[in-house]
Design an enzyme around this catalytic site. Structure first.
Site, mmCIF file in Angstrom:
data_model
loop_
_atom_site.group_PDB
_atom_site.id
_atom_site.type_symbol
_atom_site.label_atom_id
_atom_site.label_comp_id
_atom_site.label_asym_id
_atom_site.label_seq_id
_atom_site.Cartn_x
_atom_site.Cartn_y
_atom_site.Cartn_z
ATOM 1 N N LYS A 262 0.873 -1.175 0.000
ATOM 2 C CA LYS A 262 0.000 0.000 0.000
ATOM 3 C C LYS A 262 0.909 1.223 0.000
ATOM 4 C CE LYS A 262 -3.093 2.709 3.029
ATOM 5 N NZ LYS A 262 -3.991 2.741 4.202
ATOM 6 N N ASP A 267 -2.528 10.411 3.292
ATOM 7 C CA ASP A 267 -3.921 9.988 3.454
ATOM 8 C C ASP A 267 -4.686 11.027 4.273
ATOM 9 O OD1 ASP A 267 -6.311 8.693 3.697
ATOM 10 O OD2 ASP A 267 -5.572 7.066 4.995
ATOM 11 N N LYS A 274 -10.234 13.062 7.439
ATOM 12 C CA LYS A 274 -9.785 12.713 8.788
ATOM 13 C C LYS A 274 -9.814 13.949 9.678
ATOM 14 C CE LYS A 274 -6.479 9.016 7.688
ATOM 15 N NZ LYS A 274 -7.173 7.967 8.460
ATOM 16 N N ASP A 285 1.737 6.646 5.318
ATOM 17 C CA ASP A 285 0.754 5.691 4.816
ATOM 18 C C ASP A 285 1.227 4.974 3.545
ATOM 19 O OD1 ASP A 285 -1.623 4.460 5.493
ATOM 20 O OD2 ASP A 285 -2.855 5.766 4.231
ATOM 21 N N ASP A 344 -11.994 7.056 3.318
ATOM 22 C CA ASP A 344 -10.793 6.886 4.146
ATOM 23 C C ASP A 344 -10.357 5.414 4.207
ATOM 24 O OD1 ASP A 344 -8.689 7.618 5.703
ATOM 25 O OD2 ASP A 344 -9.847 7.926 7.551
ATOM 26 N N GLU A 346 -9.176 3.616 1.960
ATOM 27 C CA GLU A 346 -8.667 3.667 0.585
ATOM 28 C C GLU A 346 -7.567 2.653 0.308
ATOM 29 O OE1 GLU A 346 -7.499 5.399 3.007
ATOM 30 O OE2 GLU A 346 -5.361 5.050 2.701
ATOM 31 N N ARG A 348 -7.358 -0.462 0.966
ATOM 32 C CA ARG A 348 -7.896 -1.715 0.418
ATOM 33 C C ARG A 348 -8.303 -1.555 -1.043
ATOM 34 N NH1 ARG A 348 -12.347 -1.928 5.067
ATOM 35 N NH2 ARG A 348 -10.619 -0.902 6.150
HETATM 36 N N1 BES Z 1 -4.155 4.833 6.796
HETATM 37 C C1 BES Z 1 -5.309 4.595 7.566
HETATM 38 C C2 BES Z 1 -5.052 3.624 8.713
HETATM 39 C C3 BES Z 1 -4.255 4.133 9.859
HETATM 40 C C4 BES Z 1 -4.831 4.946 10.818
HETATM 41 C C5 BES Z 1 -2.957 3.743 10.017
HETATM 42 C C6 BES Z 1 -4.089 5.372 11.895
HETATM 43 C C7 BES Z 1 -2.231 4.147 11.101
HETATM 44 C C8 BES Z 1 -2.785 4.972 12.044
HETATM 45 C C9 BES Z 1 -6.400 3.976 6.714
HETATM 46 O O1 BES Z 1 -6.438 4.363 5.390
HETATM 47 C C10 BES Z 1 -7.706 4.366 7.330
HETATM 48 O O2 BES Z 1 -7.974 5.522 7.419
HETATM 49 N N2 BES Z 1 -8.472 3.381 7.756
HETATM 50 C C11 BES Z 1 -9.705 3.604 8.401
HETATM 51 C C12 BES Z 1 -10.649 2.568 7.910
HETATM 52 C C13 BES Z 1 -12.076 2.808 8.274
HETATM 53 C C14 BES Z 1 -12.605 4.020 7.579
HETATM 54 C C15 BES Z 1 -12.869 1.576 7.892
HETATM 55 C C16 BES Z 1 -9.501 3.487 9.915
HETATM 56 O O3 BES Z 1 -8.680 2.683 10.332
HETATM 57 O O4 BES Z 1 -10.137 4.230 10.630
HETATM 58 ZN ZN ZN Z 2 -4.602 4.908 4.585
HETATM 59 ZN ZN ZN Z 3 -7.539 6.143 5.059
#
Ligand code: BES
Ligand code: ZN
Ligand code: ZN
Length: 504
Positions: A262, A267, A274, A285, A344, A346, A348
């Site tokens: 990834k 992000d 966010k 990210d 968010d 993204e 996946r």
């Molecule tokens: N890059 C983030 C995941 C992340 C968050 C990594 C904090 C490290 C620290 C990812 O793209 C994301 O935002 N995931 C969301 C998914 C949700 C919307 C289903 C998350 O983890 O909140």
């Molecule tokens: Zn992310």
């Molecule tokens: Zn994200």
């Protein structure tokens, strides 16, 4: 290729000369200097012996003490803990501790004198020193406070061991160059690290090796190929997405390991923006792609002869007039559709195209993906372990063990049919990118990815390609207990992958 300069030189000597500061790794409970004291100035020697005899230095794991000889010479004592427990991990940590504890007074030359350490332990100590000797100063003005110190270390060993130890340490240095490259990429600020910048760094890197090839699928090509996941995530940024494919030893025949990363260079969350706090950390990210790139460097630079292919899915996730919306339905490279319920989630989406391409355009023995995928994984495992999922229990165990061998924990997590069901029950598409509730978010993300891992062959007995998913959201940065790094990106799992792939 550490972008920020070469990492420390570690050389071997079969003499007992001491240059610079003497580094003495010691076991807990030693009351006098062992019979390794030739070459140590006698006043320094008696000072060390007094400290040990008085019990002023107990050699607990990772304790250090610096002594200045009244008639010259300096020493740093470093604890290995109890001898019975002093394994390669204890030595690696002690090596890292030495470098972390080096101040101006220690100078830039160290001589390490071991006793009772085998080849693996000495190599591990050197590896710890090299791993920890890293800082990201590219954006700092060089002045007296931030001058470049070029630490070097010499390890004194028996004559008979010198050649083997020297080769082992050279190999470790090559692998460390991959870890440092992963850190450099991760630490790079997001104004300078965007999808095509990553691609250009990869192309430049490839030029130094005859046996590596880098191919870039740019935005226009990604659209033409139908990479709907990558395009949807990246289209809202003025810095367009791309896929970068690394091939090592492409002329080798047969099945090969395949790595997928990834690579979200920033992000913001997109339209599902966010919150502001700590958003800067989302420059990391792209840590999954940095892991892939770093692993390729480690393998190439250590001369690994086998074929390995890496695919990195690069995009910047921005809110914009032309960004994707929650509610959009996109068609991925696999032909499967995704209802995007949260922009968010993204990672996946870009991985859906990377995984599909990995399994259909190549003939992988297995696929491993790396992703800073979910905050939920950090909730589950903190910064102590990577989340590890696989469709093959034995393969998952192999990765878990490779991680244990190198001191990088990857913890088994469940890939359950119920999570898959949750991610495939969209009313209007084949899959949805958000779970039904917030529970088990790291597991639902893994179950989503599984939908995009192709089968091997066709028909009734087609089986899904062996695949593992590593969620490094908690381990790629911010892991304060990781002794191999001061701050910033950790470069985690480059060493795990080298171990898994090469068996060494
Ligand atoms: N890059 C983030 C995941 C992340 C968050 C990594 C904090 C490290 C620290 C990812 O793209 C994301 O935002 N995931 C969301 C998914 C949700 C919307 C289903 C998350 O983890 O909140
Ligand atoms: Zn992310
Ligand atoms: Zn994200």
């Amino acid at each position: 290729m550490a972008l920020d300069g070469e990492s420390m030189q570690v050389t071997i000597s079969s003499g007992n000369n001491i240059n610079g500061t003497l580094v003495l790794p010691l076991f807990e409970g030693e009351e006098a200097l062992p019979e390794i004291d030739e070459g140590i100035p006698s006043t320094l020697k008696s000072q060390i012996n007094r400290v040990l005899a008085d019990g002023d230095f107990k050699a607990k794991a990772n304790a250090t003490m610096t002594l200045m000889g009244t008639e010259g010479g300096k020493a740093m004592l470093v604890g290995l803990g109890k001898e019975s427990k002093a394994d390669v991990h204890a030595y690696r940590e002690a090596g890292a501790t030495v470098v972390a504890s080096c101040k101006k007074v220690h100078g830039d030359e160290l001589t390490v004198v071991f006793h009772g350490a085998d080849m693996a332990c000495m190599t591990s100590f050197a590896e710890g020193m090299m791993l920890r000797d890293y800082s990201y100063d590219l954006y700092k003005k060089k002045d007296d406070d931030h001058e470049d110190t070029n630490l070097s270390a010499r390890i004194n060993c028996d004559e008979g061991d010198a050649t083997t130890l020297s080769a082992a340490i050279d190999r470790a240095a090559s692998i460390v160059s991959g870890v440092h490259l992963s850190r450099d990429l991760g630490n790079c600020p997001p104004n300078d690290m965007y999808p095509m910048a990553f691609a250009e760094k990869a192309e430049l890197w490839a030029k130094q090796y005859d046996n590596v090839k880098v191919e870039v699928i740019d935005y226009e090509a990604a659209k033409r190929h139908g990479m709907g996941g990558l395009v949807a995530v990246g289209m809202g940024s003025s810095r367009k997405p791309c896929m970068v494919i690394f091939t090592l030893n492409g002329d080798q025949k047969g099945q090969h390991p395949m790595l997928v990363g990834k690579g979200i260079t920033f992000d913001t969350g997109g339209i599902s923006l966010k919150p502001g706090a700590n958003m800067d950390e989302m420059k990391y990210d792209m840590g999954g792609s940095a892991t892939v790139f770093g692993t390729m460097e480690a393998l190439a630079s250590s001369g690994y002869p086998g074929k390995v292919i890496g695919i990195t899915c690069m995009a910047e996730n921005m809110p914009a007039a032309n960004a994707q919306r929650p509610g959009d339905v996109i068609t991925t490279l696999s032909g499967k559709t995704i209802e995007v319920l949260n922009t968010d989630a993204e990672g996946r989406l870009v991985l859906s195209d990377g995984l599909w391409k990995a399994g259909t355009d190549y003939d992988p023995e297995y696929i491993v993906d790396f992703a800073t995928l979910t905050g939920a994984c950090v909730v589950a495992l903190g910064h102590e372990a990577t989340g590890l999922w696989s469709n093959d229990d034995d393969f998952r165990t192999r990765i878990h063990e490779a991680g244990n061998d190198v001191g990088e924990l990857a913890w088994p997590m469940p890939l359950l049919p119920a999570f898959e069901k949750e991610m495939t029950d969209s009313k209007i598409a084949d899959t949805r990118n958000l779970g039904a509730g917030r529970w088990g978010g790291a597991n639902t993300a893994a179950a989503f990815l599984k939908q995009f891992v192709p089968n091997r062959g066709e028909g009734d007995d087609a089986e899904q390609i062996t695949w593992a998913h590593m969620d490094i959201a908690g381990t790629y940065w911010g892991a304060k207990t990781n002794k191999m790094v001061g701050h910033g990106a950790t470069g985690i799992h480059v060493r795990t992958m080298v171990r898994l792939i090469t068996g060494e």
